[in-house]
Structures are given as C-alpha cells and as structure tokens.
Design an enzyme around this catalytic site. Structure first.
Site, PDB file in Angstrom:
ATOM      1  CG  HIS A   1      -2.072   0.937   1.052  1.00 57.11           C
ATOM      2  ND1 HIS A   1      -2.002   2.271   1.356  1.00 57.11           N
ATOM      3  CD2 HIS A   1      -3.313   0.720   0.536  1.00 57.11           C
ATOM      4  CE1 HIS A   1      -3.146   2.839   1.050  1.00 57.11           C
ATOM      5  NE2 HIS A   1      -3.960   1.922   0.546  1.00 57.11           N
TER       6      HIS A   1
ATOM      7  CG  ASP B   1      -8.397  -4.341  -2.832  1.00 61.49           C
ATOM      8  OD1 ASP B   1      -9.570  -4.160  -2.497  1.00 61.49           O
ATOM      9  OD2 ASP B   1      -7.693  -3.472  -3.364  1.00 61.49           O
TER      10      ASP B   1
HETATM   11  N1  CMC Z   1       4.393  -7.459  -4.862  1.00 59.49           N
HETATM   12  C1  CMC Z   1       5.751  -7.432  -4.996  1.00 59.49           C
HETATM   13  N2  CMC Z   1       6.502  -6.331  -4.828  1.00 59.49           N
HETATM   14  C2  CMC Z   1       5.869  -5.194  -4.525  1.00 59.49           C
HETATM   15  C3  CMC Z   1       4.469  -5.132  -4.362  1.00 59.49           C
HETATM   16  C4  CMC Z   1       3.731  -6.323  -4.536  1.00 59.49           C
HETATM   17  N3  CMC Z   1       2.397  -6.313  -4.397  1.00 59.49           N
HETATM   18  N4  CMC Z   1       4.089  -3.865  -4.074  1.00 59.49           N
HETATM   19  C5  CMC Z   1       5.225  -3.143  -4.038  1.00 59.49           C
HETATM   20  N5  CMC Z   1       6.302  -3.950  -4.305  1.00 59.49           N
HETATM   21  C6  CMC Z   1       7.712  -3.531  -4.319  1.00 59.49           C
HETATM   22  C7  CMC Z   1       8.040  -2.755  -5.588  1.00 59.49           C
HETATM   23  O1  CMC Z   1       8.526  -3.595  -6.600  1.00 59.49           O
HETATM   24  C8  CMC Z   1       9.062  -1.773  -5.073  1.00 59.49           C
HETATM   25  O2  CMC Z   1      10.307  -2.444  -5.018  1.00 59.49           O
HETATM   26  P1  CMC Z   1      11.679  -1.634  -5.304  1.00 59.49           P
HETATM   27  O3  CMC Z   1      11.781  -0.599  -4.222  1.00 59.49           O
HETATM   28  O4  CMC Z   1      12.735  -2.687  -5.206  1.00 59.49           O
HETATM   29  O5  CMC Z   1      11.539  -1.037  -6.664  1.00 59.49           O
HETATM   30  C9  CMC Z   1       8.653  -1.478  -3.635  1.00 59.49           C
HETATM   31  O6  CMC Z   1       7.884  -2.627  -3.226  1.00 59.49           O
HETATM   32  C10 CMC Z   1       7.785  -0.218  -3.500  1.00 59.49           C
HETATM   33  O7  CMC Z   1       6.731  -0.300  -4.473  1.00 59.49           O
HETATM   34  P2  CMC Z   1       6.072   0.956  -5.162  1.00 59.49           P
HETATM   35  O8  CMC Z   1       5.385   0.517  -6.415  1.00 59.49           O
HETATM   36  O9  CMC Z   1       7.087   2.060  -5.274  1.00 59.49           O
HETATM   37  O10 CMC Z   1       5.012   1.377  -4.067  1.00 59.49           O
HETATM   38  P3  CMC Z   1       3.751   2.291  -4.315  1.00 59.49           P
HETATM   39  O11 CMC Z   1       3.473   2.956  -3.031  1.00 59.49           O
HETATM   40  O12 CMC Z   1       3.930   3.152  -5.509  1.00 59.49           O
HETATM   41  O13 CMC Z   1       2.614   1.217  -4.694  1.00 59.49           O
HETATM   42  C11 CMC Z   1       0.786  -0.253  -4.613  1.00 59.49           C
HETATM   43  C12 CMC Z   1       1.600   0.820  -3.863  1.00 59.49           C
HETATM   44  C13 CMC Z   1      -0.464  -0.586  -3.783  1.00 59.49           C
HETATM   45  C14 CMC Z   1       0.339   0.294  -5.961  1.00 59.49           C
HETATM   46  C15 CMC Z   1       1.657  -1.518  -4.790  1.00 59.49           C
HETATM   47  O14 CMC Z   1       2.061  -2.037  -3.532  1.00 59.49           O
HETATM   48  C16 CMC Z   1       0.963  -2.594  -5.619  1.00 59.49           C
HETATM   49  O15 CMC Z   1       1.044  -2.548  -6.854  1.00 59.49           O
HETATM   50  N6  CMC Z   1       0.291  -3.593  -4.955  1.00 59.49           N
HETATM   51  C17 CMC Z   1      -0.487  -4.592  -5.660  1.00 59.49           C
HETATM   52  C18 CMC Z   1      -1.832  -4.011  -6.072  1.00 59.49           C
HETATM   53  C19 CMC Z   1      -2.772  -3.857  -4.901  1.00 59.49           C
HETATM   54  O16 CMC Z   1      -2.957  -4.767  -4.109  1.00 59.49           O
HETATM   55  N7  CMC Z   1      -3.415  -2.666  -4.834  1.00 59.49           N
HETATM   56  C20 CMC Z   1      -4.462  -2.397  -3.835  1.00 59.49           C
HETATM   57  C21 CMC Z   1      -4.105  -1.310  -2.894  1.00 59.49           C
HETATM   58  S1  CMC Z   1      -5.231  -1.241  -1.488  1.00 59.49           S
HETATM   59  C22 CMC Z   1      -6.779  -0.788  -2.152  1.00 59.49           C
HETATM   60  C23 CMC Z   1      -6.814   0.523  -2.813  1.00 59.49           C
HETATM   61  O17 CMC Z   1      -6.384   1.517  -2.237  1.00 59.49           O
HETATM   62  O18 CMC Z   1      -7.325   0.609  -3.925  1.00 59.49           O
END
Ligand code: CMC
Length: 431
Positions: A308, A366
């Site tokens: 998240h 989710d």
């Molecule tokens: N699986 C594997 N690695 C992950 C994941 C994951 N689900 N989420 C983040 N990472 C890693 C990512 O690769 C990155 O690694 P590095 O620093 O080595 O590049 C690090 O963690 C930080 O990720 P980020 O993409 O910079 O983080 P963000 O804050 O931009 O993204 C997120 C948050 C929710 C989009 C992301 O965690 C994600 O894509 N999760 C899966 C989709 C999901 O479950 N979304 C629902 C969110 S809750 C409901 C809502 O609010 O809608």
C-alpha cells in the site's frame, strides 16, 4: 485553513524564500508553496504526489506507520464493529454521528431514492452482454447527468445534496443491474423493507422464480465490506473526482471519472486481480514460484492484494476484513476451499519472507475482500463494482467538501518539460 505559525526557508542560489508551514490536527506539517512560482519562478516536482497535499480536508485521516484510519476522528475498527454503512455515510457526509431521528430521516431518504429512472433500463440493454460491470457502471453513472437534470447545478447547495443522496442510493441498483445483465437474468427492483446491504444482495441474487431470503450474517458481512471501503482520503480515484469537479463538471460525470480510475489493478481493480492470481496459482505447491516471480526485478508480476502507498505497517481495514472472512467461510462451511488454502498459505509465506518484510508489504483490504465476495457467490468481475458502490459516499463527501471550500480552484498541475525547444516546421519533402 489554519494560520501558519512556522516557516521553512528555501534557498536558491543567492535568494531565499520564506514558505509558511501549516500544522494539521494530525499528521505531518505541510509547507505552503502556492506563491513559490510567482516569487521564485520555480515549480516543485512530485510525480505520483508522494509528498504533496493537494487540499485541506476534515473527513478522513490515515497514519500509515501506525496503521490507523479515522473517519471524522472515529477509528475504522469501531465503526466496522459498532456502526452500519448508512450511519457511516451520514458521518462522512455531515461530519458527526447522527441522532436517532437524523439517522431515521437519512435512511428513509436513501431508501426512497434507490429506484432508477425506468428509461435507464434501455441504457443497460445497449451494452454488449459480455461487458465488464465496471464498464457498465462508468457509462450508466455518467449517463445519470442526462436523467437527473434537477441535481446537476453544482452552485446550488440543495441540488448538491440531492445528487449526493441519489448517487449513494442508486449505486447498489446500478451495480446489481450490471451484474444481472451480464448473467442474462431479469433486473430485480429495490425493496424498501430491506436495509442497504440486504437490498443489494437481494437485487443481485433474487430471481422471479423463487423466494430469496437474505442471510443476516451475509448482509452484515456485506455491510462491513461497504464500511471498510467507504473513504480513504486523497487516493487516486478521490483525487480524480476532485480534479474532474474542479472544472465545475456535474457530480454524475465526476463520480463516473472516479469509477474509471478505481478500475485499475493498482487501485480498486486489485480485488479482482487478486482472486484471479489465486486461481492462477491454483495450489499451495506453486506458491514459491509466484513468490520468486514477485521478488524478481525483471518480472513485472506483483502479488496482488499486497502493499500500500500509505500503510507501511498493516492495513487496519484488512484486519477487520480477515475476521469477517473467517466468519463468512465458517457460516458457509467452506474452510476447505482450495482457493482459500492458497490464500492462507500465501499470506503465511509472504508475511515470513524477508523481501516482503523489508519492503513493508502486507496483505491489504483487497486480499481478504475478494475471498469473502467469492464465497458469497459473486463473480470476480463484480468485486470492483462493489468497491465502487462502497466508495461512492467517500467521493461524494470529498466532492461536497471541495465545492463548499472558498479556496476551490481548477486543478492544474505543471510539469518538468524535457522535450524539444522551439524549432521551425520542416516541409514533408525535406524530412
Ligand atoms: N508485490 C511485490 N513487490 C511489490 C508489491 C507487490 N504487491 N508492491 C510493491 N512492491 C515492491 C516494488 O517492486 C518496489 O520495489 P523496489 O523498491 O525494489 O523497486 C517497492 O515494493 C515499493 O513499491 P512501489 O510501487 O514504489 O510502491 P507504491 O506505493 O507506488 O505502490 C501499490 C503501492 C499498492 C500500488 C503496490 O504495492 C501494488 O502494486 N500492490 C499490488 C496491487 C494492490 O494490491 N493494490 C491495492 C491497494 S489497497 C486498495 C486501494 O487503495 O485501492
């Protein structure tokens, strides 16, 4: 807006600029850069808005480190445990918990706005049978501006209120009808003797051929899912609604924009993507393969339902949702469902894994909501529409707050331009 009691000093070359700092009632201080471009001729740069407060708000507060989510100051676990969805809607919309008389009045208003204009049936029928229900929702909610002209004037406070009530009341009918259309069953009309969640389940699962009784445990679980998704401060879809409405667009068009944004798998679409991922994994023996893929920098695969932007400890909504999932599965007697076994094992392995611990990746709301909805009999394509109907009150509350704010201006971000500078047009034969 509060008064600035501190300032930050920004030095660029020989010049320095004093920037006011505002202190919120909770959360980090905010540096006011509104006059920065006028005074210093520079923009700030923050793709993805990771360090930018786009507005002031009194609705929802999140402390990602503590795993805290408050609506108008009330913790989400207390609301999920003691309240019900329409009471939470009232709280979000009007700022305080209602008295018994206010709640009765509000519930009666919402209940009496649940029917759709009958001509909207034709609108539904215009979609291809295999349309995703989110596509139908974006279209039908946007089309409400063509049906409810008497509540599209955003400068009229009463019209704004009527539009808010209509959206909250009609969204379950729209979502349920999108589902009915996709499975080829007749639309089921709302029933005023049922509460909000029970009515939604009824419109989804009743058929004219036989009686349908809504199980109170299932409708309570449904209501909790609605509460847990009701608002989440300035997330992507809420910011989309605010940005769309900053131009003065009508509320139905703005909420349709929010639904479109929610659809993506990084946001509300994650619940569908998560269940599809669990199905693809198929068995516990294949979990290590998927964990390895999630950790592989060269593989775009992510564990859906994990991580998240704001919560870096745990998602408080997930804690309640997990409890609810256990209750529902117990009631339905499906503890041995293979999908569930994959989910439980995946959760265990990921929580013990160093990569996920180091990056603070925990199961989010989710991850568990999909399991409950699947157990209730919803197809995966309905998961995000259910999120959308729950979040409508949040979008509407934030929209109302924004329109009533005298500081409201059209949203217009700037950019770091890295393209060509001005150059002369070259005739085609000379290229
Ligand atoms: N699986 C594997 N690695 C992950 C994941 C994951 N689900 N989420 C983040 N990472 C890693 C990512 O690769 C990155 O690694 P590095 O620093 O080595 O590049 C690090 O963690 C930080 O990720 P980020 O993409 O910079 O983080 P963000 O804050 O931009 O993204 C997120 C948050 C929710 C989009 C992301 O965690 C994600 O894509 N999760 C899966 C989709 C999901 O479950 N979304 C629902 C969110 S809750 C409901 C809502 O609010 O809608």
């Amino acid at each position: 807006m509060t008064e600035a009691k501190k300032t930050a000093k920004l030095t660029i070359g020989e010049n320095s600029y004093d920037l006011p700092i505002f202190s919120p009632t909770a959360g980090p201080d905010v540096i006011d850069i509104r006059k920065l471009y006028g005074e210093a001729g520079v923009f700030t740069y923050d793709p993805g808005f990771t360090s930018t407060a786009s507005c002031d708000s009194t609705i929802t507060f999140i402390d990602g480190g503590k795993g805290e989510l408050l609506h108008r100051g009330y913790p989400i676990d207390q609301l999920a445990g003691k309240s019900h969805y329409l009471e939470v809607c009232y709280l979000l919309l009007y700022g305080e918990l209602p008295s018994a008389a206010q709640l009765e009045d509000f519930e009666s208003t919402i209940t009496r706005h649940t029917m759709l204009h009958e001509q909207m049936v034709n609108f539904f029928r215009g979609f291809r049978r295999d349309a995703h229900p989110m596509a139908v929702m974006v279209g039908v909610v946007g089309a409400m501006s063509a049906f409810y002209h008497d509540s599209t004037d955003v400068n009229d406070e009463r019209q704004r209120e009527i539009a808010s009530h209509r959206l909250i009341a009609k969204m379950p009918t729209i979502a349920a009808w999108a589902y009915k259309y996709s499975v080829g069953q007749p639309f089921v009309y709302p029933r005023n003797d049922l509460d909000y969640a029970a009515n939604f389940l009824h419109m989804c699962f009743a058929v004219p051929a036989e009686e349908y009784h809504v199980d109170p445990i299932l409708s309570r679980a449904m209501d909790r899912i609605f509460i847990l998704h009701a608002d989440h401060e300035q997330n992507a879809s809420t910011s989309t609604v605010r940005l769309a409405s900053s131009s003065g667009a009508n509320p139905f068009a703005c909420i349709a924009a929010g639904i479109a944004c929610l659809w993506g798998p990084a946001h509300g679409g994650a619940n569908q993507a998560c269940l599809e991922m669990l199905k693809e994994i198929g068995g516990v023996d294949r979990i290590p393969e998927y964990i390895a893929r999630a950790k592989d920098k060269n593989d775009p695969f992510r564990l859906m339902g994990f991580g998240h932007r704001v919560y870096k400890n745990f998602d408080p909504r997930a804690t309640v949702m997990k409890q609810s999932a256990d209750e529902v599965l117990d009631l339905l007697g499906i503890e041995n469902n293979p999908l569930l076994q994959v989910a439980k094992e995946l959760e265990k392995i990921a929580l013990e894994d160093e990569y996920f611990a180091e990056k603070k990746l925990f199961p989010n709301v989710d991850f568990y909501s999909g399991i409950i909805l699947e157990a209730m009999g919803f197809p995966t394509s309905m998961f995000t529409p259910i999120f959308a109907l729950s979040r409508t009150v949040g979008w509407v509350s934030q929209w109302k707050e924004m329109i009533a704010d005298p500081q409201n201006k059209i949203g217009r971000p700037r950019q770091l331009y890295l393209g060509e500078t001005a150059r002369d047009y070259v005739d085609i034969e000379k290229r």
